[in-house]
Design a protein around this motif. Structure first.
Motif, PDB file in Angstrom:
ATOM      1  N   VAL A 250       0.853  -1.191   0.000  1.00  0.00           N
ATOM      2  CA  VAL A 250       0.000   0.000   0.000  1.00  0.00           C
ATOM      3  C   VAL A 250       0.889   1.241   0.000  1.00  0.00           C
ATOM      4  O   VAL A 250       1.641   1.469   0.944  1.00  0.00           O
ATOM      5  N   GLN A 251       0.806   2.020  -1.059  1.00  0.00           N
ATOM      6  CA  GLN A 251       1.515   3.295  -1.100  1.00  0.00           C
ATOM      7  C   GLN A 251       0.713   4.344  -0.329  1.00  0.00           C
ATOM      8  O   GLN A 251      -0.511   4.324  -0.343  1.00  0.00           O
ATOM      9  N   ASP A 252       1.424   5.276   0.298  1.00  0.00           N
ATOM     10  CA  ASP A 252       0.726   6.291   1.084  1.00  0.00           C
ATOM     11  C   ASP A 252       1.647   7.463   1.341  1.00  0.00           C
ATOM     12  O   ASP A 252       2.866   7.382   1.135  1.00  0.00           O
ATOM     13  N   LEU A 253       1.044   8.559   1.827  1.00  0.00           N
ATOM     14  CA  LEU A 253       1.790   9.743   2.231  1.00  0.00           C
ATOM     15  C   LEU A 253       1.491  10.058   3.684  1.00  0.00           C
ATOM     16  O   LEU A 253       0.355   9.882   4.140  1.00  0.00           O
ATOM     17  N   HIS A 254       2.516  10.490   4.399  1.00  0.00           N
ATOM     18  CA  HIS A 254       2.352  10.915   5.782  1.00  0.00           C
ATOM     19  C   HIS A 254       3.127  12.208   5.957  1.00  0.00           C
ATOM     20  O   HIS A 254       4.027  12.517   5.166  1.00  0.00           O
ATOM     21  N   PHE A 255       2.793  12.967   7.003  1.00  0.00           N
ATOM     22  CA  PHE A 255       3.349  14.306   7.134  1.00  0.00           C
ATOM     23  C   PHE A 255       3.794  14.586   8.567  1.00  0.00           C
ATOM     24  O   PHE A 255       3.092  14.244   9.522  1.00  0.00           O
ATOM     25  N   ARG A 256       4.945  15.203   8.673  1.00  0.00           N
ATOM     26  CA  ARG A 256       5.380  15.742   9.964  1.00  0.00           C
ATOM     27  C   ARG A 256       4.929  17.192  10.034  1.00  0.00           C
ATOM     28  O   ARG A 256       5.128  17.972   9.099  1.00  0.00           O
ATOM     29  N   VAL A 358      -7.370   8.532  -9.050  1.00  0.00           N
ATOM     30  CA  VAL A 358      -7.868   7.380  -8.291  1.00  0.00           C
ATOM     31  C   VAL A 358      -7.045   6.154  -8.673  1.00  0.00           C
ATOM     32  O   VAL A 358      -6.414   6.122  -9.732  1.00  0.00           O
ATOM     33  N   PRO A 359      -7.038   5.127  -7.841  1.00  0.00           N
ATOM     34  CA  PRO A 359      -6.257   3.927  -8.186  1.00  0.00           C
ATOM     35  C   PRO A 359      -6.821   3.202  -9.403  1.00  0.00           C
ATOM     36  O   PRO A 359      -8.036   3.149  -9.604  1.00  0.00           O
ATOM     37  N   GLN A 360      -5.938   2.631 -10.179  1.00  0.00           N
ATOM     38  CA  GLN A 360      -6.355   1.773 -11.274  1.00  0.00           C
ATOM     39  C   GLN A 360      -7.080   0.546 -10.723  1.00  0.00           C
ATOM     40  O   GLN A 360      -8.049   0.066 -11.295  1.00  0.00           O
ATOM     41  N   LYS A 361      -6.596   0.078  -9.567  1.00  0.00           N
ATOM     42  CA  LYS A 361      -7.232  -1.040  -8.875  1.00  0.00           C
ATOM     43  C   LYS A 361      -7.004  -0.845  -7.382  1.00  0.00           C
ATOM     44  O   LYS A 361      -5.868  -0.830  -6.927  1.00  0.00           O
ATOM     45  N   SER A 362      -8.101  -0.682  -6.634  1.00  0.00           N
ATOM     46  CA  SER A 362      -7.979  -0.504  -5.190  1.00  0.00           C
ATOM     47  C   SER A 362      -7.984  -1.869  -4.507  1.00  0.00           C
ATOM     48  O   SER A 362      -7.943  -2.911  -5.169  1.00  0.00           O
ATOM     49  N   ASN A 363      -8.074  -1.863  -3.191  1.00  0.00           N
ATOM     50  CA  ASN A 363      -8.140  -3.124  -2.449  1.00  0.00           C
ATOM     51  C   ASN A 363      -9.575  -3.568  -2.194  1.00  0.00           C
ATOM     52  O   ASN A 363      -9.817  -4.505  -1.438  1.00  0.00           O
ATOM     53  N   GLY A 382     -16.193  17.800 -18.263  1.00  0.00           N
ATOM     54  CA  GLY A 382     -14.849  18.330 -18.455  1.00  0.00           C
ATOM     55  C   GLY A 382     -13.851  18.020 -17.373  1.00  0.00           C
ATOM     56  O   GLY A 382     -12.718  18.513 -17.423  1.00  0.00           O
ATOM     57  N   VAL A 383     -14.218  17.233 -16.375  1.00  0.00           N
ATOM     58  CA  VAL A 383     -13.257  16.817 -15.355  1.00  0.00           C
ATOM     59  C   VAL A 383     -12.365  15.725 -15.944  1.00  0.00           C
ATOM     60  O   VAL A 383     -12.853  14.803 -16.594  1.00  0.00           O
ATOM     61  N   ARG A 384     -11.071  15.825 -15.700  1.00  0.00           N
ATOM     62  CA  ARG A 384     -10.139  14.800 -16.170  1.00  0.00           C
ATOM     63  C   ARG A 384      -9.833  13.843 -15.020  1.00  0.00           C
ATOM     64  O   ARG A 384      -9.552  14.287 -13.897  1.00  0.00           O
ATOM     65  N   ILE A 385      -9.886  12.572 -15.316  1.00  0.00           N
ATOM     66  CA  ILE A 385      -9.688  11.549 -14.284  1.00  0.00           C
ATOM     67  C   ILE A 385      -8.511  10.668 -14.686  1.00  0.00           C
ATOM     68  O   ILE A 385      -8.487  10.107 -15.791  1.00  0.00           O
ATOM     69  N   TRP A 386      -7.556  10.581 -13.772  1.00  0.00           N
ATOM     70  CA  TRP A 386      -6.360   9.791 -13.997  1.00  0.00           C
ATOM     71  C   TRP A 386      -6.354   8.586 -13.062  1.00  0.00           C
ATOM     72  O   TRP A 386      -6.950   8.624 -11.993  1.00  0.00           O
ATOM     73  N   GLN A 387      -5.659   7.538 -13.468  1.00  0.00           N
ATOM     74  CA  GLN A 387      -5.569   6.323 -12.665  1.00  0.00           C
ATOM     75  C   GLN A 387      -4.114   6.099 -12.240  1.00  0.00           C
ATOM     76  O   GLN A 387      -3.211   6.184 -13.072  1.00  0.00           O
ATOM     77  N   SER A 388      -3.930   5.826 -10.953  1.00  0.00           N
ATOM     78  CA  SER A 388      -2.588   5.519 -10.466  1.00  0.00           C
ATOM     79  C   SER A 388      -2.365   4.013 -10.571  1.00  0.00           C
ATOM     80  O   SER A 388      -3.185   3.220 -10.098  1.00  0.00           O
ATOM     81  N   PRO A 389      -1.276   3.600 -11.195  1.00  0.00           N
ATOM     82  CA  PRO A 389      -1.022   2.164 -11.377  1.00  0.00           C
ATOM     83  C   PRO A 389      -0.652   1.502 -10.059  1.00  0.00           C
ATOM     84  O   PRO A 389      -0.278   2.179  -9.092  1.00  0.00           O
ATOM     85  N   PRO A 390      -0.745   0.173  -9.972  1.00  0.00           N
ATOM     86  CA  PRO A 390      -0.339  -0.541  -8.761  1.00  0.00           C
ATOM     87  C   PRO A 390       1.132  -0.263  -8.450  1.00  0.00           C
ATOM     88  O   PRO A 390       1.912   0.071  -9.345  1.00  0.00           O
ATOM     89  N   PRO A 391       1.524  -0.400  -7.160  1.00  0.00           N
ATOM     90  CA  PRO A 391       0.721  -0.827  -6.013  1.00  0.00           C
ATOM     91  C   PRO A 391      -0.358   0.207  -5.625  1.00  0.00           C
ATOM     92  O   PRO A 391      -0.220   1.378  -5.906  1.00  0.00           O
ATOM     93  N   PHE A 392      -1.385  -0.289  -4.987  1.00  0.00           N
ATOM     94  CA  PHE A 392      -2.523   0.508  -4.547  1.00  0.00           C
ATOM     95  C   PHE A 392      -2.064   1.750  -3.794  1.00  0.00           C
ATOM     96  O   PHE A 392      -1.275   1.682  -2.872  1.00  0.00           O
ATOM     97  N   HIS A 393      -2.568   2.922  -4.228  1.00  0.00           N
ATOM     98  CA  HIS A 393      -2.208   4.200  -3.608  1.00  0.00           C
ATOM     99  C   HIS A 393      -3.317   4.643  -2.674  1.00  0.00           C
ATOM    100  O   HIS A 393      -4.450   4.830  -3.098  1.00  0.00           O
TER     101      HIS A 393
END
Length: 474
Positions: A250-256, A358-363, A382-393
């Protein structure tokens, strides 16, 4: 003669049943593919199956919008594309004062200056930084997580917390009662065995003593000495570490987070702890004064079913309404209700560049199916939608007008907006907005288009439309 009459009656009943079944199936298919409002779709489907013939006739007479179809037939062929063309972009230099005022009313907190935000990608970067902060803590540590696994990296956190307590640091750990394991929660038990004060959010092994099983604490917060915080979308598990090479990474972002806004993080953790344990966390141990300083403005926005309104959802709607140039969103699950879909579409219509990742394939396959049935109007407008490839983001980000940023735990679905206890932070910082936009650009894979949706086989389109009916519960 009687036998012939009975045969005719049976034949009539069989024919009626067959006709009713065919009508109910046909009406259900039409409803799934054409009704946008979930409540309306569910109501019509219930009627046509409760009274198949009468219900199908009623739907044909009152449920099918023939006015719109007639208007399309009368409209010149090139007028539709003309009305959908992008409007001239408004002045992108317009400030976000209205958003600041609006979100202040929604959150009930002040914007605080002097905020520093450091982004970490995946557990590979975030976990070492969090563990080092635990090692350096001198007074108190508060940790809240939806998922806390007793695996390799989870064990490191448990060991670090135990060491901190052994050297005199006050430690409190809160794990969700379902996300952290309902029947079994190995990390929770190891924490308790290590002498650490830990509890589970709204938990009971007896279902009749856990009436709010659907209301979960989805927050992820780590507090050190009340002056440094970590927050974002990342749970504690080996799956978040790409180097661990688990079966379901699972890819993710965290912040300090550093600066006076950390006090607001500490206040929300203290409120949650008191809600679960009745223990009050106060004084300089948990809420020390943090000197004011110059720098980007930030504010914590937390939300939950115990609030008088859906604060994070309203803040998002406010940001969409105030956007003048651009909206960029990254979310692991995209299942908002119709009002947020409409708000995004209206923003695109007025010339705002709206992009969704959004993910190309979620869990969760069911969520993926429902998403495909839910995004059609956005592509049309007119909204553009992109897919993030695996691993699941699993990251949750929003950037508006290259300045306003929203980070935290909240997904773009009804569960996060209205059922879960969530925590996000809004930050007014062009530098952070640039970094987050770059991260989203880097995560992009193929673009999802209307042609892709139209190319789905009919059974899959019907499956997706059926999954969308569960939108309020996914």
């Amino acid at each position: 003669m009687n036998e012939l009459w009975e045969s005719l009656l049976h034949l009539r009943a069989d024919v009626t049943l067959t006709i009713g079944l065919v009508l109910a199936i046909a009406a259900t298919i039409h409803i799934l593919l054409h009704k946008r409002e979930v409540a309306s779709a569910v109501g019509w489907i219930g009627l046509v199956w409760f009274a198949p013939i009468l219900g199908a006739i009623s739907y044909l007479m009152f449920g099918v919008n023939r006015v719109r179809r007639r208007a399309r037939q009368l409209r010149p062929q090139d007028s539709d594309s003309a009305t959908r063309s992008p409007a001239p972009a408004p002045d992108a230099e317009a400030d976000l004062d209205a958003l600041k005022r609006g979100n202040g009313r929604i959150a009930g907190r002040k914007l605080l200056p002097g905020t520093q935000v450091q982004a970490y990608q995946n557990g590979d970067q975030a976990y070492p930084a969090m563990l080092q902060a635990i090692v350096e803590a001198k007074v108190s540590i508060g940790l809240s997580s939806y998922i806390f696994q007793d695996d390799r990296w989870g064990g490191r956190f448990i060991a670090a917390l135990a060491d901190a307590q052994a050297r005199g640091v006050t430690v409190r750990v809160l794990i969700d009662g379902v996300g952290g394991g309902w029947l079994r929660s190995p990390a929770y038990h190891r924490l308790r065995e290590s002498g650490i004060t830990a509890d589970r959010f709204m938990h009971s092994t007896l279902p009749w003593r856990m009436p709010f099983i659907n209301l979960r604490s989805h927050k992820k917060v780590l507090l050190l000495d009340g002056t440094t915080g970590f927050t974002g979308g990342m749970n504690i598990a080996d799956d978040n570490v790409m180097a661990a090479r688990t079966r379901q990474p699972v890819q993710d972002l965290h912040f300090r987070i550093d600066g006076p806004v950390v006090t607001q993080l500490a206040e929300t953790f203290a409120e949650d702890w008191a809600f679960v344990t009745d223990e009050t966390l106060e004084g300089d141990t948990w809420l020390p004064p943090i000197p004011a300083r110059d720098g980007p403005l930030a504010r914590v926005i937390d939300s939950g079913p115990d609030e008088d309104l859906e604060k994070i959802e309203f803040a998002v709607l406010q940001a969409v309404a105030c956007a003048r140039a651009s909206i960029a969103v990254m979310t692991p699950y995209f299942l908002p209700d119709q009002r947020l879909i409409t708000a995004l579409a209206l923003a695109a219509m007025r010339g705002v560049t709206v992009e969704l990742l959004v993910p190309q394939k979620s869990n969760h396959s069911l969520v993926d199916w429902a998403t495909k049935a839910n995004i059609g109007p956005l592509l049309t407008d007119g909204v553009r939608i992109w897919q993030s490839p695996p691993p699941f983001h699993h990251s949750k980000l929003m950037v508006v007008d290259h300045e306003w940023c929203l980070i935290g735990s909240c997904n773009w679905d009804i569960r996060s907006f209205r059922l879960n206890f969530e925590l996000c932070m809004e930050v007014y910082d062009p530098d952070l907005a640039s970094r987050l936009s770059e991260l989203m650009q880097h995560a992009r894979g193929p673009e999802l288009t209307q042609a892709d949706l139209d190319a789905r086989p009919f059974p899959k389109a019907l499956r997706d439309a059926g999954a969308r009916l569960m939108l309020p519960y996914l």
